[in-house]
Design a protein around this motif. Sequence first.
Motif, PDB file in Angstrom:
ATOM      1  N   GLY A 111       0.812  -1.209   0.000  1.00 11.56           N
ATOM      2  CA  GLY A 111       0.000   0.000   0.000  1.00 11.56           C
ATOM      3  C   GLY A 111       0.845   1.258   0.000  1.00 11.56           C
ATOM      4  O   GLY A 111       0.528   2.241  -0.698  1.00 11.56           O
ATOM      5  N   LEU A 114       2.155   1.876  -3.451  1.00 13.02           N
ATOM      6  CA  LEU A 114       1.106   2.391  -4.329  1.00 13.02           C
ATOM      7  C   LEU A 114       0.823   3.861  -4.044  1.00 13.02           C
ATOM      8  O   LEU A 114       0.606   4.648  -4.974  1.00 13.02           O
ATOM      9  N   ARG A 115       0.841   4.249  -2.784  1.00 16.16           N
ATOM     10  CA  ARG A 115       0.546   5.647  -2.445  1.00 16.16           C
ATOM     11  C   ARG A 115       1.610   6.591  -2.986  1.00 16.16           C
ATOM     12  O   ARG A 115       1.322   7.747  -3.308  1.00 16.16           O
ATOM     13  N   LEU A 119       4.830   1.876  -8.732  1.00 14.10           N
ATOM     14  CA  LEU A 119       4.135   0.675  -9.176  1.00 14.10           C
ATOM     15  C   LEU A 119       5.083  -0.510  -9.310  1.00 14.10           C
ATOM     16  O   LEU A 119       4.712  -1.653  -9.023  1.00 14.10           O
ATOM     17  N   ALA A 122       5.550  -2.069  -5.927  1.00 10.60           N
ATOM     18  CA  ALA A 122       4.343  -2.784  -5.526  1.00 10.60           C
ATOM     19  C   ALA A 122       4.245  -4.122  -6.249  1.00 10.60           C
ATOM     20  O   ALA A 122       3.887  -5.144  -5.654  1.00 10.60           O
ATOM     21  N   ARG A 123       4.585  -4.125  -7.540  1.00 11.05           N
ATOM     22  CA  ARG A 123       4.555  -5.373  -8.302  1.00 11.05           C
ATOM     23  C   ARG A 123       5.584  -6.373  -7.786  1.00 11.05           C
ATOM     24  O   ARG A 123       5.323  -7.579  -7.736  1.00 11.05           O
ATOM     25  N   SER A 138      -2.497  -2.973 -12.830  1.00 11.11           N
ATOM     26  CA  SER A 138      -2.573  -1.552 -12.518  1.00 11.11           C
ATOM     27  C   SER A 138      -2.574  -1.357 -11.008  1.00 11.11           C
ATOM     28  O   SER A 138      -2.656  -2.321 -10.231  1.00 11.11           O
ATOM     29  N   SER A 139      -2.491  -0.113 -10.587  1.00  6.21           N
ATOM     30  CA  SER A 139      -2.524   0.192  -9.161  1.00  6.21           C
ATOM     31  C   SER A 139      -3.798  -0.330  -8.513  1.00  6.21           C
ATOM     32  O   SER A 139      -3.759  -0.954  -7.443  1.00  6.21           O
ATOM     33  N   ILE A 142      -3.736  -4.155  -8.238  1.00  6.55           N
ATOM     34  CA  ILE A 142      -2.859  -4.590  -7.143  1.00  6.55           C
ATOM     35  C   ILE A 142      -3.549  -4.379  -5.812  1.00  6.55           C
ATOM     36  O   ILE A 142      -3.513  -5.254  -4.922  1.00  6.55           O
ATOM     37  N   ALA A 143      -4.200  -3.236  -5.640  1.00  6.09           N
ATOM     38  CA  ALA A 143      -4.914  -2.966  -4.397  1.00  6.09           C
ATOM     39  C   ALA A 143      -6.007  -4.006  -4.172  1.00  6.09           C
ATOM     40  O   ALA A 143      -6.196  -4.493  -3.048  1.00  6.09           O
ATOM     41  N   ASP A 287      -9.447   0.995  -4.080  1.00  4.37           N
ATOM     42  CA  ASP A 287      -8.337   1.928  -4.300  1.00  4.37           C
ATOM     43  C   ASP A 287      -7.311   1.751  -3.191  1.00  4.37           C
ATOM     44  O   ASP A 287      -7.502   0.963  -2.266  1.00  4.37           O
ATOM     45  N   VAL A 288      -6.230   2.481  -3.293  1.00  5.98           N
ATOM     46  CA  VAL A 288      -5.106   2.260  -2.387  1.00  5.98           C
ATOM     47  C   VAL A 288      -5.480   2.484  -0.929  1.00  5.98           C
ATOM     48  O   VAL A 288      -4.959   1.801  -0.033  1.00  5.98           O
TER      49      VAL A 288
END
Length: 320
Positions: A111, A114-115, A119, A122-123, A138-139, A142-143, A287-288
């Motif tokens: 998280g 992502l914020r 990206l 996060a991946r 996408s973001s 992932i969220a 969303d995140v």
Amino acid sequence: MAGVPPSALTASAAGVAAGLVMDAAIGDPRRGHPVAAFGVAASRLEGWTWHDSRAAGAAYTGLCVGAPVLAGVWLSRAASSRPVLRSGLLAVATWSVVGGTTLGREARGIGAALRTGDLAAARRRLPALVGRDPSSLSSGEIARAVVESVAENTSDAVVAPLLWGAVAGLPGLLGYRAVNTLDAMVGHRSPRYLHFGWASARLDDVANWAPARLTGWLAVALAPAVGGSRSAASAVLRRDGARHPSPNSGRCEAAFAGALGVTLGGRNDYAGRVEERPLLGTGGPVDVEDVERAVRLSALVSRTAGALVVVAMMLRPRRL
């Protein structure tokens, strides 16, 4: 129970409580984790026993689960008249099999990436939680993956081992973690494990039936703590809980979707094997910011389940 010292009456509950405190304080070790050692041993045994048949898989599952259960029974008997040893064994076992702190830490790490718009980071971190191919996510995707994993693993990593600990003590804690680890290793529907992993997958379904439903209803009860509605969460759980391919994961994911006011499910790519999961919930896309809310809900459900289990073990003090 007359004549039994109070320390003996509360030893099991104190051990589980201490194990939960240890998990909260330090989480899982990065190296030398007992579950990882079990996984290595199970992997080696698989190499010796694998055949493309359900019978071979059932024998493998029986060996891998039976060994820790029997070890738990032996240790239980050895500590039956030694409350301090009983507490210590349960503390170490609980800390070893419960993974709530690490679950929250990994989810929050993704998280945070992502914020900040990272990206790529996060991946890179996502495979620690889910088996999906993160390369094109996408973001928002992932969220969603993180929230779904947090929901499912609140049961698998916390509620289920605790519930089995309350029911069967040390053998229950060790046996459940063996079952769940085997499911992650061989329980998926790949060509290699379609038959060999069948017994592990079905045993995991049985072991998680009650914990998943307890997780779902605790999430419903605690929905207001994360800005949700109990009635809305209950409606989603009742309507969508059985739509998921898993008889258990759907209950957790539907309850979290309802409590968070989001929609889970959709297209998942597992390294080329694509699944279209049914949609769970009636809210907007994840969303995140929903990642942090999911982690908070998971922690609340986990703590509540821990409190219930400790009380249950105090009411059944002779069970290790």
